[in-house]
Design a protein around this motif. Structure first.
Motif, PDB file in Angstrom:
ATOM      1  N   ASP A  40       0.866  -1.262  -0.039  1.00  0.00           N
ATOM      2  CA  ASP A  40       0.132  -0.087  -0.001  1.00  0.00           C
ATOM      3  C   ASP A  40       0.729   1.199  -0.003  1.00  0.00           C
ATOM      4  O   ASP A  40       0.318   2.418  -0.356  1.00  0.00           O
ATOM      5  CB  ASP A  40      -0.979  -0.163   1.368  1.00  0.00           C
ATOM      6  N   VAL A  44       0.049   2.739  -4.658  1.00  0.00           N
ATOM      7  CA  VAL A  44      -0.875   4.113  -5.084  1.00  0.00           C
ATOM      8  C   VAL A  44      -0.138   4.970  -6.012  1.00  0.00           C
ATOM      9  O   VAL A  44      -0.684   5.847  -6.802  1.00  0.00           O
ATOM     10  CB  VAL A  44      -1.173   4.903  -3.847  1.00  0.00           C
ATOM     11  N   VAL A  65      -2.346  12.274  -0.478  1.00  0.00           N
ATOM     12  CA  VAL A  65      -2.556  10.949  -0.406  1.00  0.00           C
ATOM     13  C   VAL A  65      -1.481   9.642  -0.280  1.00  0.00           C
ATOM     14  O   VAL A  65      -1.581   8.895   0.519  1.00  0.00           O
ATOM     15  CB  VAL A  65      -3.291  10.318  -1.859  1.00  0.00           C
ATOM     16  N   TYR A  69      -0.275   8.625   4.540  1.00  0.00           N
ATOM     17  CA  TYR A  69       0.161   7.212   5.098  1.00  0.00           C
ATOM     18  C   TYR A  69       1.433   7.066   5.612  1.00  0.00           C
ATOM     19  O   TYR A  69       1.509   6.702   6.672  1.00  0.00           O
ATOM     20  CB  TYR A  69      -0.050   6.144   3.658  1.00  0.00           C
ATOM     21  N   SER A 104      -8.648   0.547   4.547  1.00  0.00           N
ATOM     22  CA  SER A 104      -8.573   0.204   3.169  1.00  0.00           C
ATOM     23  C   SER A 104      -9.718   0.204   2.272  1.00  0.00           C
ATOM     24  O   SER A 104     -10.066   0.579   1.290  1.00  0.00           O
ATOM     25  CB  SER A 104      -7.862  -1.080   2.798  1.00  0.00           C
ATOM     26  N   CYS A 107     -11.125   3.843   2.016  1.00  0.00           N
ATOM     27  CA  CYS A 107     -10.281   4.359   0.765  1.00  0.00           C
ATOM     28  C   CYS A 107     -10.930   3.885  -0.589  1.00  0.00           C
ATOM     29  O   CYS A 107     -11.180   4.702  -1.462  1.00  0.00           O
ATOM     30  CB  CYS A 107      -8.940   3.989   0.955  1.00  0.00           C
ATOM     31  N   LEU A 116     -10.924  10.371   1.231  1.00  0.00           N
ATOM     32  CA  LEU A 116      -9.568   9.405   0.881  1.00  0.00           C
ATOM     33  C   LEU A 116      -8.484   9.604   1.512  1.00  0.00           C
ATOM     34  O   LEU A 116      -7.434   8.883   2.183  1.00  0.00           O
ATOM     35  CB  LEU A 116      -9.434   9.425  -0.466  1.00  0.00           C
ATOM     36  N   ARG A 120      -6.316   7.507   4.613  1.00  0.00           N
ATOM     37  CA  ARG A 120      -4.918   7.102   4.215  1.00  0.00           C
ATOM     38  C   ARG A 120      -4.211   7.520   5.546  1.00  0.00           C
ATOM     39  O   ARG A 120      -3.172   6.808   5.892  1.00  0.00           O
ATOM     40  CB  ARG A 120      -4.416   7.915   3.252  1.00  0.00           C
ATOM     41  N   GLN A 123      -5.184   4.383   7.795  1.00  0.00           N
ATOM     42  CA  GLN A 123      -4.260   3.469   7.106  1.00  0.00           C
ATOM     43  C   GLN A 123      -2.867   3.403   7.775  1.00  0.00           C
ATOM     44  O   GLN A 123      -2.255   2.179   8.345  1.00  0.00           O
ATOM     45  CB  GLN A 123      -4.209   3.493   5.672  1.00  0.00           C
ATOM     46  N   PHE A 186      -7.057  -0.030  -3.523  1.00  0.00           N
ATOM     47  CA  PHE A 186      -7.184  -0.104  -1.980  1.00  0.00           C
ATOM     48  C   PHE A 186      -7.977  -1.341  -1.704  1.00  0.00           C
ATOM     49  O   PHE A 186      -7.843  -1.961  -0.629  1.00  0.00           O
ATOM     50  CB  PHE A 186      -7.807   1.156  -1.604  1.00  0.00           C
TER      51      PHE A 186
END
Length: 501
Positions: A40, A44, A65, A69, A104, A107, A116, A120, A123, A186
């Motif tokens: 992940d 992306v 985005v 994370y 996830s 997302c 989103l 993230r 996540q 995702f």
């Protein structure tokens, strides 16, 4: 000493009473969770242009985005490790993968870019809860040759996760499964996460929580806002023409650094366990190692973000082709990172300096190759494979060498600091070099309107603008990595002095 005694005791009980096969099944399930989290982090990248068009996201929002994370993961990594000790590693891993899987799903179903981005960040928190537990479990439940094999499997997953992320991301976006466009990037995590949640209680024995390391909530409450106040304005500032509030936020974030250091000293003086043990910075080699690692990962994160967008938005490649373009670089990184120890031992102290210097040259050559808006052809692949190999030769010894003179009782603090720096530096790279690329590439949007002579002319105009943007970005990346090579020179001296003739 308390940490060592606890680890030794648990290792003896678990390894002695468990069947060897059961331990390996447990490790496979844990590594599936690790692979999902690593996937992940990179999957992306190649979905960014498609995602941006679908959700009408700005360049700054696409940066968030990616970096949301990484920032969340980096800032909560040490806390996640300590929570695993406090409440049990199996319980913490289950909590982390549950959060990660739910995030996830959010997302994949996100109706807009705001949802989103928020998902993230969640996540990243889930990854920070589960990832530290894997290494601890390997140290506690494996010994001798079995531990070496387990660590090799752990390293192999680290390398393959990046390669798979580029390719799988491209495949899923290009396949447009069920007309879902980028969303399977995702949603693919959901069945994997559910499988791990169902299997782990059956293959991993519950562990007894310990009390060896306490949380540092005051430090965390200052560190997280400080990082966000610096990183977020770096991403948002370029599209807002750097308003006063963005510069004020960056200044406030930097002003919180001495506050954070003061809190950490206070926590340590009271016998607590700070997020950052300031005294560990005095270990020979650690500061140049941190500086080199930071500059290395800043450039790497910036390269992946800007290059992936250039391939698709500038050159018109599909997501799959963009992923396949990056895959050989990633494969070379993984292979050379795994086999670098086969190089003569007398070369090892100098590998980071030489690898970073050659890597800087590689970035510079790629900048010149792509300057006019062309694809680079086969020569680009030669440069990418060489770049991946030499970057691996620079990076792989770096963590070990930065810790070579750290006292044993401070090794955990130094390792946590390095790991956090690795993750956080990638986010800073996306913020800084991503902003450079997006600012210079902004004129590409006008290219279509200016290109009244036809779609081909407009496309050529866009590729030239994007080529100039990636040229300038890669040139600055090359300069920055060259500074990293220079920063590694004192580290090479420290390592050379520490290695007996």
């Amino acid at each position: 000493m308390l940490v060592f005694m606890t680890a030794t005791s648990e290792n003896t009980v678990t390894v002695g009473g468990a069947r060897d096969g059961a331990r390996w099944v447990m490790l496979i399930v844990l590594l599936c969770g690790q692979f999902m989290a690593l996937l992940d982090a990179t999957i992306v990248n190649v979905a960014m242009p498609t995602l941006g068009r679908s959700l009408h996201a700005s360049g700054a929002e696409l940066q968030l985005v990616i970096a949301g994370y990484t920032v969340s993961y980096a800032m909560l990594l040490i806390t996640g490790a300590r929570l695993g000790d406090l409440i049990g590693r199996r319980r913490m891993f289950m909590l982390g993968i549950g959060v990660f899987t739910l995030a996830s799903l959010t997302c994949g179903l996100a109706p807009d870019i705001g949802v989103l981005i928020a998902a993230r960040f969640v996540q990243g928190a889930g990854a920070a809860a589960m990832m530290p537990q894997i290494m601890t479990v390997i140290q506690l439940r494996f010994s001798g040759h079995a531990r070496a094999r387990a660590l090799s499997a752990y390293t192999a997953v680290l390398s393959s996760g990046f390669v798979a992320g580029q390719v799988v991301g491209g495949v899923l976006v290009t396949a447009d499964l069920f007309g879902a466009s980028w969303r399977p990037v995702f949603l693919v995590n959901v069945p994997i996460g559910l499988a791990v949640i169902l299997l782990l209680p059956r293959v991993m024995p519950a562990d007894v929580p310990g009390r060896t390391r306490r949380l540092d909530l005051p430090g965390l409450l200052v560190a997280v806002p400080a990082v966000c106040l610096v990183v977020l304005p770096l991403m948002l500032g370029h599209q807002e023409n750097w308003p006063a509030w963005s510069l004020a936020c960056i200044g406030l974030g930097l002003a919180l650094v001495p506050v954070f250091l003061s809190i950490e000293r206070s926590v340590a003086s009271r016998g607590g366990h700070p997020l950052l043990s300031v005294s560990v910075l005095r270990a020979p080699g650690l500061l140049p190692g941190l500086a080199t690692m930071t500059l290395f990962m800043v450039t790497y994160g910036g390269f992946l973000f800007s290059f992936a967008i250039h391939l698709q938005s500038g050159l018109g490649d599909s997501a799959l082709r963009a992923g396949l373009t990056l895959a050989p670089c990633a494969a070379a990184f993984g292979l050379c990172g795994y086999y670098w120890r086969r190089l003569p031992a007398r070369w090892h102290p100098y590998l980071t300096v030489c690898g970073a210097a050659v890597g800087a040259c590689g970035y510079a050559l790629m900048a010149l190759l792509l300057r006019g808006g062309g694809s680079g052809g086969a020569l680009l692949q030669v440069f990418l494979v060489g770049l991946g190999g030499f970057l691996a030769v620079a990076f792989s010894p770096l963590v070990t060498q930065a810790l070579v003179r750290v006292p044993l009782h401070q090794a955990a603090d130094a390792s946590g600091l390095l790991t956090t720096s690795i993750q956080l530096s990638q986010a800073v790279g996306v913020a800084v070099f991503g902003s450079v690329f997006l600012t210079l590439d902004a004129g590409a949007g006008a290219g279509g309107a200016a290109g009244a002579g036809g779609a081909a002319g407009a496309g050529a105009h866009i590729s030239v603008i994007s080529g100039h943007a990636v040229f300038v970005t890669l040139a600055w990346i090359a300069v920055t990595l060259a500074c990293g090579a220079a920063a590694a020179v004192p580290l090479a001296r420290t390592v050379r002095a520490a290695v007996p003739e």
